[in-house]
Scaffold this motif. Structure first.
Motif, mmCIF file in Angstrom:
data_model
loop_
_atom_site.group_PDB
_atom_site.id
_atom_site.type_symbol
_atom_site.label_atom_id
_atom_site.label_comp_id
_atom_site.label_asym_id
_atom_site.label_seq_id
_atom_site.Cartn_x
_atom_site.Cartn_y
_atom_site.Cartn_z
ATOM 1 N N SER A 1 11.174 -5.113 -9.169
ATOM 2 C CA SER A 1 11.630 -5.988 -10.256
ATOM 3 C C SER A 1 12.336 -5.188 -11.341
ATOM 4 O O SER A 1 13.144 -5.736 -12.088
ATOM 5 C CB SER A 1 10.459 -6.765 -10.858
ATOM 6 N N ARG A 2 12.047 -3.905 -11.422
ATOM 7 C CA ARG A 2 12.728 -3.036 -12.372
ATOM 8 C C ARG A 2 14.105 -2.614 -11.894
ATOM 9 O O ARG A 2 14.866 -2.009 -12.624
ATOM 10 C CB ARG A 2 11.883 -1.775 -12.639
ATOM 11 N N GLY A 3 14.423 -2.904 -10.628
ATOM 12 C CA GLY A 3 15.755 -2.632 -10.121
ATOM 13 C C GLY A 3 15.877 -1.385 -9.274
ATOM 14 O O GLY A 3 16.976 -0.872 -9.080
ATOM 15 N N PHE A 4 14.785 -0.910 -8.744
ATOM 16 C CA PHE A 4 14.828 0.250 -7.855
ATOM 17 C C PHE A 4 14.907 -0.250 -6.415
ATOM 18 O O PHE A 4 14.295 -1.257 -6.069
ATOM 19 C CB PHE A 4 13.586 1.128 -8.037
ATOM 20 N N ASP A 5 15.679 0.453 -5.580
ATOM 21 C CA ASP A 5 15.760 0.030 -4.182
ATOM 22 C C ASP A 5 14.488 0.461 -3.450
ATOM 23 O O ASP A 5 13.674 1.223 -3.972
ATOM 24 C CB ASP A 5 17.042 0.526 -3.509
ATOM 25 N N PHE A 6 14.332 -0.042 -2.233
ATOM 26 C CA PHE A 6 13.069 0.146 -1.523
ATOM 27 C C PHE A 6 12.771 1.619 -1.235
ATOM 28 O O PHE A 6 11.617 2.049 -1.319
ATOM 29 C CB PHE A 6 13.060 -0.684 -0.228
ATOM 30 N N GLU A 7 13.795 2.392 -0.927
ATOM 31 C CA GLU A 7 13.585 3.823 -0.656
ATOM 32 C C GLU A 7 13.087 4.547 -1.914
ATOM 33 O O GLU A 7 12.197 5.395 -1.844
ATOM 34 C CB GLU A 7 14.860 4.477 -0.136
ATOM 35 N N GLN A 8 13.656 4.220 -3.050
ATOM 36 C CA GLN A 8 13.234 4.828 -4.315
ATOM 37 C C GLN A 8 11.796 4.426 -4.647
ATOM 38 O O GLN A 8 11.001 5.250 -5.102
ATOM 39 C CB GLN A 8 14.172 4.420 -5.450
ATOM 40 N N VAL A 9 11.457 3.175 -4.395
ATOM 41 C CA VAL A 9 10.106 2.678 -4.676
ATOM 42 C C VAL A 9 9.086 3.374 -3.781
ATOM 43 O O VAL A 9 8.044 3.838 -4.254
ATOM 44 C CB VAL A 9 10.036 1.144 -4.495
ATOM 45 N N LYS A 10 9.385 3.448 -2.484
ATOM 46 C CA LYS A 10 8.469 4.119 -1.556
ATOM 47 C C LYS A 10 8.270 5.575 -1.962
ATOM 48 O O LYS A 10 7.150 6.084 -1.956
ATOM 49 C CB LYS A 10 9.013 4.050 -0.121
ATOM 50 N N ASN A 11 9.348 6.241 -2.327
ATOM 51 C CA ASN A 11 9.267 7.636 -2.750
ATOM 52 C C ASN A 11 8.442 7.774 -4.032
ATOM 53 O O ASN A 11 7.597 8.659 -4.136
ATOM 54 C CB ASN A 11 10.676 8.191 -2.945
ATOM 55 N N ALA A 12 8.673 6.902 -4.993
ATOM 56 C CA ALA A 12 7.989 6.984 -6.280
ATOM 57 C C ALA A 12 6.496 6.728 -6.162
ATOM 58 O O ALA A 12 5.689 7.361 -6.844
ATOM 59 C CB ALA A 12 8.594 5.977 -7.255
ATOM 60 N N LEU B 1 4.630 -2.254 -5.672
ATOM 61 C CA LEU B 1 5.948 -2.343 -5.045
ATOM 62 C C LEU B 1 6.788 -3.434 -5.702
ATOM 63 O O LEU B 1 7.970 -3.231 -6.004
ATOM 64 C CB LEU B 1 5.810 -2.627 -3.545
ATOM 65 N N ARG B 2 6.165 -4.587 -5.940
ATOM 66 C CA ARG B 2 6.897 -5.691 -6.591
ATOM 67 C C ARG B 2 7.341 -5.304 -8.001
ATOM 68 O O ARG B 2 8.463 -5.606 -8.404
ATOM 69 C CB ARG B 2 6.029 -6.952 -6.649
ATOM 70 N N PHE B 3 6.473 -4.636 -8.745
ATOM 71 C CA PHE B 3 6.836 -4.224 -10.104
ATOM 72 C C PHE B 3 8.051 -3.297 -10.080
ATOM 73 O O PHE B 3 9.012 -3.502 -10.826
ATOM 74 C CB PHE B 3 5.664 -3.515 -10.797
ATOM 75 N N GLY C 1 4.771 7.064 -3.327
ATOM 76 C CA GLY C 1 4.175 7.862 -2.258
ATOM 77 C C GLY C 1 3.737 7.025 -1.071
ATOM 78 O O GLY C 1 2.748 7.326 -0.416
ATOM 79 N N VAL C 2 4.482 5.969 -0.787
ATOM 80 C CA VAL C 2 4.175 5.091 0.335
ATOM 81 C C VAL C 2 4.976 5.579 1.540
ATOM 82 O O VAL C 2 6.199 5.599 1.486
ATOM 83 C CB VAL C 2 4.540 3.624 0.007
ATOM 84 N N ASP C 3 4.280 5.973 2.590
ATOM 85 C CA ASP C 3 4.956 6.503 3.773
ATOM 86 C C ASP C 3 5.123 5.456 4.873
ATOM 87 O O ASP C 3 6.067 5.510 5.634
ATOM 88 C CB ASP C 3 4.191 7.689 4.341
#
Length: 153
Positions: A135-146, A130-132, A148-150
């Motif tokens: 740090s790349r500039g993705f918002d939290f919704e995009q990170v969770k989706n990428a 999640l931190r990585f 697969g964190v529900d």
């Protein structure tokens, strides 16, 4: 401490800078001022470059957007880079308003490239990924989706 008067004109220096790579208007102004050119000379040089379409913040912003995507950056990181380079907020807003890029798919591709299909077996590993991604500039919704964190993290 006085800066020594440059040997070439501000217009020549501006063209030389732009022949190497694109610049944002503010970035070019700062470079010329740092080299010892007078503000009036700098304004004339910038105006000349804009008249000949050698200096265009919208084109520069689009190039930064494409380069950021190629580097695996998210929208937030790219926007930050544009602001750092001195691109006007209106140009940035317009660029992203017209943007139809799928940032969720891009985040999934970046995560897949970095981690493959290896599962997250521990909370520590989940937090690291999640931190990585953030740090790349993705918002939290995009990170969770990428990733697969529900669950709420």
């Amino acid at each position: 401490m006085r800066v020594k008067k440059p040997a070439q004109s501000a217009k020549q220096a501006a063209v030389r800078f732009l022949s190497r790579r694109d610049h944002a208007e503010q970035e070019l102004q700062q470079k010329l001022l740092a080299r010892g050119y007078e503000p009036g000379e700098v304004d004339e040089a910038v105006a000349l470059c804009q008249d000949y379409n050698w200096l265009d913040d919208a084109r520069f912003a689009e190039r930064l957007l494409n380069n950021g995507i190629a580097k695996g950056w998210g929208l937030l990181r790219i926007r930050q880079e544009m602001e750092f380079k001195g691109i006007h907020e209106e140009v940035i807003r317009q660029l992203f308003e017209d943007d139809e890029f799928d940032w969720f798919e891009h985040a999934r591709n970046v995560a897949r490239k970095k981690y493959g299909d290896t599962p997250m077996e521990t909370d520590k590993e989940k937090a690291r990924r999640l931190r990585f991604m953030q740090s790349r500039g993705f918002d939290f919704e995009q990170v969770k989706n990428a990733l697969g964190v529900d669950d709420e993290y």
